[in-house]
Design an enzyme around this catalytic site. Structure first.
Site, mmCIF file in Angstrom:
data_model
loop_
_atom_site.group_PDB
_atom_site.id
_atom_site.type_symbol
_atom_site.label_atom_id
_atom_site.label_comp_id
_atom_site.label_asym_id
_atom_site.label_seq_id
_atom_site.Cartn_x
_atom_site.Cartn_y
_atom_site.Cartn_z
ATOM 1 N N SER A 1 0.835 -1.193 0.000
ATOM 2 C CA SER A 1 0.000 0.000 0.000
ATOM 3 C C SER A 1 0.867 1.239 0.000
ATOM 4 O O SER A 1 1.976 1.248 0.555
ATOM 5 C CB SER A 1 -0.903 0.008 1.244
ATOM 6 N N TYR B 1 -1.922 -0.300 10.578
ATOM 7 C CA TYR B 1 -2.117 -0.905 9.254
ATOM 8 C C TYR B 1 -0.916 -0.627 8.356
ATOM 9 O O TYR B 1 -0.358 -1.528 7.733
ATOM 10 C CB TYR B 1 -3.391 -0.374 8.608
ATOM 11 N N LYS C 1 2.086 -3.280 6.767
ATOM 12 C CA LYS C 1 2.480 -3.426 5.366
ATOM 13 C C LYS C 1 3.987 -3.225 5.209
ATOM 14 O O LYS C 1 4.650 -3.942 4.454
ATOM 15 C CB LYS C 1 1.716 -2.426 4.497
#
Length: 560
Positions: A206, A239, A243
């Site tokens: 991401s 989050y 990643k």
């Protein structure tokens, strides 16, 4: 008695004998389902692993149907679409993951636990209503080189890893869940790949790994792994950190095993849907992206769109982001698979890897990172105006204060992907808005009605079977057929009146069922962005079409 959709060993082996297999985790989700379609079009079979926590297997049935239609429109035999199989499993369950890998990589091995994959091709018999679209808008598929290598047939050759929790806000309140799911799940997957000698992985990363402080034309080099670049010091949420940690783990694996090759794809704001209107984004809870919020305002499921910030240094003062069509993302993942084919990525020698072990390492040659984006930024007001033009209706919005930490402009530099992957974004803003509108028009409740029937089935499966017989979805004169039931349900839920009638019939058939009045009407979110309440049984949300054990209870034999 095995289920009608179960794939026995002999039949399954015959189905995949002429195809290499790509394993896709999270393949029934938004980006995953579109990518599965492109993989099928590239000539590879697909095995999907998904726990259905934030997706629906119905998406895969529609993917297979679309693939057959597109094969037919290209003058190919629709029956030659590569097979598509599904396992409902969670990557955190190491035993289940090992069993699945053993099934496909060592089918001759003896095991007490034999997972039974669902053959999506047996389910995808429904004649779905599709929007007309030009095949010129669909890139002509080019078979992956591995489809010409008979030694790869019938085995998993590569993995695309999508499965992850992905809500930034939720990750702040539930960090351990995010680290367990996103990191522990990845480690289990890598261990299973190592045990069965699978060396190619494409990872869905991401752009959130870039954190704050990086805005226009962000390049991959601004955040690197292996001790280079700035790392994830400016990432503001669990989050994003999960990643970045995952990318570090992949680089370390590439260093430890020079034959292991991995590509991480960092992308920004996915939107759009397949032009058929059959598959698209169906978010649960509060949407994380602006386009689903705009869509809810158009559907009057919320009163307006709140635009956060109007004093940024942009053309109209609102935030600018790099939006990318989900179809472009799907083709980007296939381009990464192609890059992983032998000869496309240099492999360091083991001796050189060992000699370099004591120094701070640059990212390994067998580990690559690419941005997927358009490089073109669009403001929030640009998106609202474009969607209004497509749907022919004004979208109500209100300007609100900027949120702490939000940046004015965030766009990608995707030149590396264009040069090394031979990939570029083909769709623009109008394409994205048009396809989102078509998806919404054809599926006003997304896959929600199927979830509601699933929850009822979990509560009282015999009631569902009886109502299905009364509705003509099952023939009592023949043996129970799960395929007939599921395709019938898929047909029922596309029509609100039929769905409502079936639910009302169920509510009168069994006094043990709780009131189902809330199931009949579409549930609306509140203006503050709260999501429709999740349908729960004993406090547990039930999203999956196949609740644990209900196929057995209904009388279709072994649990799938």
């Amino acid at each position: 008695m095995p289920s009608a959709t179960a794939a026995p060993n002999a039949a399954r082996g015959k189905r995949v004998a002429g195809f290499p297999i790509v394993l896709v985790t999270g393949g029934s989700g938004y980006i995953g389902s579109h990518t599965v379609l492109d993989i099928l079009n590239s000539g590879c079979a697909v095995v999907v692993i998904d726990n259905l926590g934030n997706s629906h297997m119905e998406a895969l049935c529609r993917v297979h149907y679309i693939a057959q239609k597109e094969y037919e429109r290209r003058g190919q035999d629709p029956n030659s679409v590569p097979p598509l199989f599904f396992h409902r499993a969670d990557l955190r369950d190491r035993n289940a993951l090992t069993d699945i890998f053993q099934l496909w990589q060592a089918p001759e091995a003896q095991s007490k636990r034999r997972p039974v994959p669902i053959d999506i091709g047996l389910l995808a018999k429904e004649n779905y209503r599709m929007k007309e679209y030009s095949m010129a808008d669909r890139k002509e598929p080019v078979p992956l080189p591995i489809t010409h290598d008979p030694s790869s047939f019938g085995k998993i050759t590569s993995v695309i890893h999508f499965a992850a929790l992905k809500a930034v806000g939720e990750s702040i309140t539930k960090p351990l869940e995010y680290y367990e799911n996103n990191i522990a799940g990845l480690i289990n997957l890598l261990q299973a790949m190592a045990a069965y000698n699978i060396k190619n992985l494409v990872f869905s990363s991401s752009a959130v790994v870039y954190g704050t402080g990086k805005e226009m034309n962000i390049s991959e080099d601004s955040v690197q792994v292996g001790g280079k670049g700035t790392g994830a010091g400016l990432v503001t949420n669990p989050y994003g950190r999960s990643k970045w940690m995952a990318e570090e783990i992949l680089n370390d694996c590439c260093f430890a095993d020079p034959d292991f090759m991995a590509i991480s794809l960092r992308y920004f704001n996915p939107t759009g849907s397949h032009p058929s209107g059959l598959i698209g984004e169906d978010p649960k809870g509060t949407p994380n992206n602006i386009v689903p919020v705009i869509l809810q305002a158009y559907q009057r499921r919320r009163s307006k769109v709140y635009v956060f910030g109007s004093n940024y240094d942009t053309t109209d003062g609102t935030g600018v982001r790099d939006y990318i069509h989900v179809g472009d993302l799907a083709s980007g993942h296939v381009a990464a698979l192609r890059k992983l084919q032998p000869g496309d990525i240099s492999r360091p020698s083991i001796s050189s890897a060992i000699s370099d072990a004591s120094r701070i390492r640059e990212p390994e040659p067998n580990y690559r990172v690419y941005n997927l984006g358009t490089g073109q930024g669009y403001s929030v007001l640009d998106i609202i105006k474009a969607f209004s033009a497509v749907c022919g209706s004004e979208i109500p919005f209100a300007i609100s204060d900027a949120r702490p930490g939000d940046l004015g402009t965030v766009t990608a530099d995707a030149s590396k992907a264009e040069t090394e992957l031979d990939w570029h974004a083909a769709f623009g803003l109008q394409d994205m808005c048009r396809d989102v509108y078509n998806w919404a028009a054809e599926n006003p409740a997304g896959y929600e009605r199927l979830r509601k029937l699933s929850a009822i089935a979990l509560k009282d499966p015999m009631a569902v079977r009886k109502a299905s017989i009364d509705a003509g979805l099952l023939d009592t004169k023949s043996a129970p057929n799960l395929n007939e039931l599921l395709t019938g349900m898929a047909n029922v839920v596309t029509r609100k009146s039929s769905f409502s009638g079936m639910v009302r019939k169920l509510s009168t058939m069994n006094l043990n069922l709780e009131s189902m009045s809330t199931l009949v009407e579409e549930q609306e979110p509140h203006d503050d962005g709260a999501a429709p309440p999740q349908l729960t049984i004993n406090g547990q949300p039930q999203w999956g079409m196949f609740g644990e054990g209900w196929t057995t209870q209904v009388g279709f034999g072994q649990t799938v």
